[in-house]
Design a protein around this motif. Structure first.
Motif, mmCIF file in Angstrom:
data_model
loop_
_atom_site.group_PDB
_atom_site.id
_atom_site.type_symbol
_atom_site.label_atom_id
_atom_site.label_comp_id
_atom_site.label_asym_id
_atom_site.label_seq_id
_atom_site.Cartn_x
_atom_site.Cartn_y
_atom_site.Cartn_z
ATOM 1 N N GLY A 108 0.681 -1.375 -0.038
ATOM 2 C CA GLY A 108 -0.052 0.038 0.170
ATOM 3 C C GLY A 108 0.661 1.370 0.190
ATOM 4 N N GLY A 109 2.210 0.993 -0.268
ATOM 5 C CA GLY A 109 3.087 2.291 -0.092
ATOM 6 C C GLY A 109 3.541 2.958 1.148
ATOM 7 N N GLY A 110 3.327 1.757 2.116
ATOM 8 C CA GLY A 110 3.592 2.351 3.680
ATOM 9 C C GLY A 110 5.101 2.330 4.161
ATOM 10 N N TRP A 111 5.260 2.334 5.428
ATOM 11 C CA TRP A 111 6.524 2.451 5.872
ATOM 12 C C TRP A 111 7.856 1.567 5.504
ATOM 13 N N LEU A 112 7.342 0.256 5.139
ATOM 14 C CA LEU A 112 8.224 -0.754 4.869
ATOM 15 C C LEU A 112 8.490 -0.692 3.355
ATOM 16 N N SER A 113 7.709 -0.311 2.588
ATOM 17 C CA SER A 113 8.005 0.174 1.174
ATOM 18 C C SER A 113 8.943 1.351 0.928
ATOM 19 N N GLU A 142 18.062 -5.229 -4.720
ATOM 20 C CA GLU A 142 18.922 -4.116 -4.275
ATOM 21 C C GLU A 142 18.587 -4.015 -2.862
ATOM 22 N N ALA A 143 17.773 -4.746 -2.273
ATOM 23 C CA ALA A 143 17.683 -4.661 -0.689
ATOM 24 C C ALA A 143 18.813 -5.120 -0.008
ATOM 25 N N SER A 144 18.804 -4.351 1.011
ATOM 26 C CA SER A 144 19.855 -4.727 2.344
ATOM 27 C C SER A 144 19.293 -5.625 3.166
ATOM 28 N N ILE A 145 20.218 -6.398 3.817
ATOM 29 C CA ILE A 145 19.869 -7.429 4.855
ATOM 30 C C ILE A 145 19.031 -6.919 5.903
ATOM 31 N N VAL A 146 19.608 -5.523 6.341
ATOM 32 C CA VAL A 146 18.922 -5.031 7.396
ATOM 33 C C VAL A 146 17.428 -4.616 7.135
ATOM 34 N N THR A 147 17.102 -4.005 6.009
ATOM 35 C CA THR A 147 15.820 -3.936 5.548
ATOM 36 C C THR A 147 15.064 -5.062 5.632
ATOM 37 N N GLN A 148 15.470 -6.100 4.913
ATOM 38 C CA GLN A 148 14.902 -7.264 4.866
ATOM 39 C C GLN A 148 14.449 -7.794 6.245
#
Lengths: 433, 433, 433
Positions: free
Chosen positions: B179-184, B372-378
Motif C-alpha cells: 500500500g506504499g507504507g513505511w516498509l515500502s 537491491e535490498a539490504s539485509i537490514v531492511t529485509q
C-alpha cells in the motif's frame, strides 16, 4: 511491488518495466512480441498442468499399493526434466544461437530483466516464455514412460532414465525437427509432436516394459489377469486435465499469436484438438459396446487421449471433419492394440504405448491427408525417431539393469512399492477388499 | 448476449462496449491497459485455483475422519475472505484513493460498466482486475492457517479468525509494503509475498497451533506418533494445483504486461518459479533418501512448495541458476524443520509452518543476493510482519479460546471432526483399516 | 514447427501466418480481433474444464457403486455434445449466416488456415474461437442432467437424450436469445445463460427424474433416506473447478476484450462472479448451521454453485454488493428447495434442479434490479424456455422409456450400475463399510 505503489510518481521512475512506457514504441511493432510471449506463458501453464493429469491418470490406473510410488515418480520426473532441460536440453535442442551440436553445461540464459523493446528480437517472443513452453513438453515425454513401467520398477533407476531422456535423448532427436535439423530440412511435418514428443515417450516406454518384463501374475497359465486400476474417478480427472492441457500443447505450437492469421489458427487448433479427443472417446465407447457388450471406461479415457495424440502432428490444417475421423481412428487403434499388447505379453500398465506410440505413429501419417508432407518423409521421421529412441532406451535400460537393477524383488512387488520402497501408503486408512 | 446478435448493426449500436469501437483510441494508448488488465484476470483465476490446491493438499494430509471438515473450512475461508476483502480489506490495504488509515465500511467500488478509454487510468489497469487479483492473495494467507490447525479446531472460531485475518490483519500489514507504507518506503523488497502473504499465514498458523496444542496422542510417552495423511493422491494433486497457481501468483505480481519489458519479465518469472519448485522437490527427494534411506513423498510435495515460497520474494531478478539454489535451500529447510517442530511438540498437521513461514523468511532474505535490498531492511520487514502477525494472532486466538473455546472435546477429536461437528463423513463407504 | 525453425529466413517465408507480418496491418485495426479471439480461447478452455468439475462433483455425490458410470456418462456426454454441436447445433443456434431455421447437416466450417487480416471480419473474432466457446456451453447443459438422473438411469438412453438435447433442443431454444431470435428482439436479458444454459439443463433434468422415478429405497415408509455421497473431497474439488470455469463462462460472455471498456467489463464480471459464489457458500453455511445446528458441506458446495448460477444472467451490471445479495439469495434457494424436492419425492441425486433450475430462474429475474429488462419480458423468457425444454424433454424421456427403457432393473440398481452395466468398479480395492 503492488498496485498503489506503482501509481505514485516516484515508483514509476524506479521501475524499469514501467519506465519504458515513457518512450513506448508503437503497438504495431511490439504487439506481436507481446502476444506471442503471452501465448507461450498461457500454453505453458496449461501443458505444465498435464504433469498433474499424468499423475492422476496413472495413480488411478495402478493398484492402491503402488499409488504413492506413482505420485513420487511423477512429481520427481517433472522436476528433474525442468532441471535437465535448463542444464543441457534446451540448448542442445535449439542449437541455432550456439555453435556446438551438444550443449554440455550450456545452461539456458533468459532475457535480461526489463529488456527494452530496442534490445528484444521483436519479430518473436521472449526466451523465457519459449524456454518454459519447451520445458513442459519434455516433461510430458517422461510422464509417458512413467505409466507404462509402473508397479514393478525401482524409483532411482527410473529417475536416472529420466535424467538421460530429458537431458540428452529427447533434445537430440527433438533438434532433428524443431531445432531446424535434418528431418525439418527433409520436409518432415510434426506440428506439435505426435512423433517428437508422444512416440518418443512411447518408444522409451516400450523398451522399458520389454526389459522389465510383465508384472507378477499378469500373464499366468496362458491367461491374462486383469489388474484393475484402484481409482477410476482419479483416472477420469487425469484424462480431463490432459485434455485441458492439450489446448496449450497444440495451440501453443502455433508459436505465434500476434496476427489475425495466427490467432485464428490458434483457435482453429483448439476446435480441432477438442474434436479429435471427442471422436476418440466416442469411438472407443461404441467399439467396446459392440465388441464386449459393455462400454469400458478406461478404453474411453484412452480413446480420448489417443484422439488427442492423433491430431497432434497436424492440428491446424484439417477441417473439423478431418479432426473427427483422425481422432476416431486413434480411438480404434487403442481398442484393438491394448489387448494385442497383452497377447504379446507386453505389460503396459496404463495403455501408454497404444495411446502415445501407436496413435502417435498414426497421427504422423495422417498429416499426408491435409498437409504437404509426403508419406515417405513421414515414415522416414517415424522410423528415425523409433530407431534412435527405442535402441537408445533399450541400451540405457540394460545398462541400468546391469549396474543397479531396475526391478524390485518379487516380495516387494507383492507387498507393493509404496510400503516396500517408500514406507508410506497412499490410502493408509482404507482397508483393502 | 452472444455472437450473431452482435453482428447485426442494430445490436452494435445498442452495446456500450462495442460502441466504443467507433471512436476507438489507438492501441498505443490502450494496449498496455488491456494487457495488464488481462494479466490480472488470468493470474487471478490461477491464484483462485490455489484455493482448490490447498483444499486437496490439506484434505489428503489429514486423516479421513477430518476430511469433510477440512473441505468445509477451505471453501468457507475463501468465501469469507472474498467478502471481507471487499468490505474493508482492499481499501485498508491500498489507502491511496481514500484518506483514512482503516477503511471501515469502505466497500470496494469497481469501474463503471463500459468505462470509456477517456475515463480510465490508461497508465494502468481496471480496478476490477486489480481487486480480483489482490483478493485471491488474501485467501491464500487464510488457507495456510487452515492446514496447520487441522484435526482439532472448531469450525466457527476458525472462521472468525479468518474474518479478522482477511479483513483487518492482513490488509493492515499488507499496506506497509504494497500500500506504499513505511516498509515500502524503507526499501523492503518482497515481490509477490514470501513475507507479506506466506510468512503472515505461517505466523498466524504458528500462533494457532501453540494456543491449540498438539493433537491427542501425537506426542506421547516421549515419542512422536506419525498420523499419516489419508489420501496422498489428493495431496499430490493439491501440490500440482498450487504449483500451477503460483505462475499467476508470481507472474501476476509483475503487475504489468503491456510492454516488451513487462511481458518478458512475466515469462522470466514463470521460468524461475518453475525452477525453484523443481529444485525444492528434487532436494527433498535426495535429502530424504540420504537421511532416511527412503524418499518421502510428503516431504517432496512440501519441498516443491517450499521452493515456490522461497522464490516468491524475488522471482524476477535471479537467473535460472539463482532460482535453482534458492528453491533448493527451501527444500532443505522443509526436510530439517518438519522434524524440528515435532521435537518442539508444535503440531503442524500439513507442514504449513516450515513451508510458508520458514521458507518465506528464507526467500525474503535471499532477495539480497539478486535485488537491491539490504539485509537490514529485509530483516526489519521480516521482524515487523512477525511481531505484528504473531502477536495479533496470539491475542486473537486467546480471546477466541476464552470466549467460545477453539478446540473440540477429546471425545469429538477421537471420533473425528466430520461426525462430531458436521455429522457427515467424507468417505462414508470406505471402511477404515 | 518450433522456435528456431521460425527464426531462419527461409522458414519465415514458408509460413503463412508469419508471412503476414511483412504487410502487417495496424494494431488499431487488428488488436480487437486478436484480443476477442484470445478471450474466446481462454474462456473456452476454462469452460471446457467445467466438464471435469461436473464429473468430480457428481462422482463425489453418488455412491461408490455408481462412480464408474458417472465418469463414463460425463466424458461421453461432453464428447457427444462436441460432435453434435458441430454437426447441427452451432448452425442451428446462430442462423445469421445461413438461411434455414434448422441446419440439418450444416456442419460448422472454420476460418481458413492463415486467414489474412483483409479477409477476416475484423470487427469481431475468429469462427473457430466462437465455435469452441459456444460448444463448451452446450456441454454444460448436458452435464446438469447427468447429475440429477444418476444412480438408476441406463447409459445409452441417457446418451441418446444428450444427442437430441445438444444437437437440437438446446440450439433451437438458444437461438431464440443468442441467435438473435424472438426473445432477443423482445428484450429478454440473459447475459451468460442463467436461463439459456442452466435452467434449460435443469428443466431437462426435472423431466428426467420425474419419468425415471426416485432411487430404490430413497422414499420409504414416508421417510426420506439419506444416501450420502461417497467422496466429498472429490465433490469439493468439482465445485472449485466449476467455480474456476465460471470465470470463463461469465467473463467470456462479454464477447469482446479489445477495448478499454470491454476488458474492464470482463474484469468486473470476474469480481462479481466470485462474489456471488462466495455469498452463496457463506449463506448456505450460516443457514444450515441455524436450521440444523450443523453446517452441511454439500449445501455449502451447492450454495456456491447456486450463487454462480444466480449471477450468470447479469454478471456485469450489478455492483459487488449486488452480486453479493443476488448470490446469497441463490444460497437460500438451495437450502430450502433441496428438502422441498425430497418432500415431493423428486429424487435429484446431486441437487442439480435447485442449483441450476431454481437459482437460474432467480438469476433471470434478478436482472430487473440492475439491467433494463422488464419483469414481464424476463418471465416470458423463463416460461418459454421452461415449456419448450420441459415438455420436449418429457416427450423424449417417454419415447426412450417406451422404446428401450431408461431405468436399470431393481437388481442392477441394488448391485450398482458400475458392475451391472459396465462390469468395472471405480474403487475395486476399497472394501465397503
Amino acid at each position: 511491488m503492488k498496485l498503489k505503489t506503482l501509481l505514485t510518481a516516484s515508483a514509476l521512475i524506479a521501475l524499469p518495466g514501467l519506465a519504458l512506457a515513457q518512450e513506448a514504441p508503437s503497438f504495431d511493432e511490439i504487439g506481436p512480441y507481446i502476444m506471442t510471449t503471452l501465448l507461450f506463458c498461457m500454453a505453458g501453464f496449461l501443458v505444465f498442468f498435464m504433469a498433474a493429469g499424468f499423475a492422476m491418470l496413472e495413480g488411478g490406473l495402478v493398484r492402491s499399493k503402488n499409488v504413492t510410488m506413482q505420485m513420487t515418480k511423477n512429481i520427481a520426473l517433472f522436476s528433474i526434466a525442468a532441471i535437465m532441460y535448463w542444464l543441457v536440453g534446451f540448448n542442445t535442442m535449439y542449437p541455432g544461437d550456439f555453435n556446438g551440436y551438444f550443449a554440455i553445461g550450456g545452461q539456458t540464459v533468459l532475457d535480461p530483466v526489463g529488456v527494452a523493446a530496442a534490445d528484444a528480437a521483436l519479430d518473436y517472443a521472449s526466451i523465457g516464455s519459449d524456454f518454459f513452453f519447451q520445458l513442459v513438453f519434455v516433461a510430458a515425454t517422461a510422464s509417458i514412460v512413467s505409466g507404462a513401467v509402473a508397479e514393478r520398477i525401482k524409483l532411482w533407476p527410473f529417475l536416472i532414465f529420466v535424467v538421460v531422456l530429458t537431458g540428452i535423448m529427447y533434445p537430440i532427436s527433438g533438434s532433428w525437427q524443431w531445432g531446424g535439423g535434418w528431418l525439418s530440412e527433409a520436409g518432415f511435418s510434426d506440428f506439435a509432436g505426435s512423433t517428437v514428443v508422444h512416440s518418443v515417450g512411447g518408444w522409451a516406454a516400450l523398451a522399458g516394459v520389454i526389459v522389465l518384463g510383465p508384472r507378477l501374475g499378469k500373464y499366468k497359465d496362458g491367461k491374462i489377469n486383469p489388474m484393475p486400476g484402484s481409482n477410476l474417478a482419479l483416472a477420469t480427472l487425469g484424462t480431463f486435465i490432459l485434455w485441458l492441457g492439450w489446448f496449450g500443447f497444440n495451440g501453443g505450437s502455433q508459436l505465434a499469436m500476434g496476427t489475425v492469421g495466427d490467432v485464428s489458427d490458434v483457435s482453429r487448433i483448439f476446435a480441432n484438438t477438442n474434436m479429435a479427443a471427442a471422436a476418440g472417446a466416442v469411438t472407443a465407447l461404441i467399439l467396446t459396446q459392440v465388441l464386449y457388450s459393455k462400454p469400458d471406461l478406461t478404453m474411453v479415457l484412452n480413446g480420448a487421449l489417443a484422439g488427442l495424440v492423433s491430431i497432434t502432428a497436424e492440428p491446424l490444417a484439417p477441417t473439423l471433419f478431418g479432426a473427427l475421423w483422425i481422432g476416431a481412428v486413434g480411438g480404434v487403434i487403442v481398442v484393438f492394440t491394448v489387448p494385442l499388447l497383452d497377447k504379446l505379453k507386453i505389460d503396459d500398465v496404463v495403455g501408454a504405448i497404444p495411446v502415445h506410440l501407436f496413435a502417435g505413429i498414426w497421427g504422423t501419417i495422417a498429416v499426408i491427408f491435409y498437409g504437404e508432407a509426403s508419406i515417405v518423409t513421414q515414415l522416414t521421421g517415424i522410423v528415425a525417431y523409433g530407431v534412435f529412441t527405442f535402441l537408445g532406451s533399450l541400451i540405457l535400460w540394460f545398462i541400468l539393469k546391469a549396474v543397479m537393477g531396475i526391478r524390485v524383488s518379487e516380495e516387494d512387488e507383492m507387498t507393493g512399492l509404496d510400503m516396500a520402497e517408500l514406507g508410506m501408503e497412499a490410502y493408509p486408512e482404507f482397508s483393502k477388499g
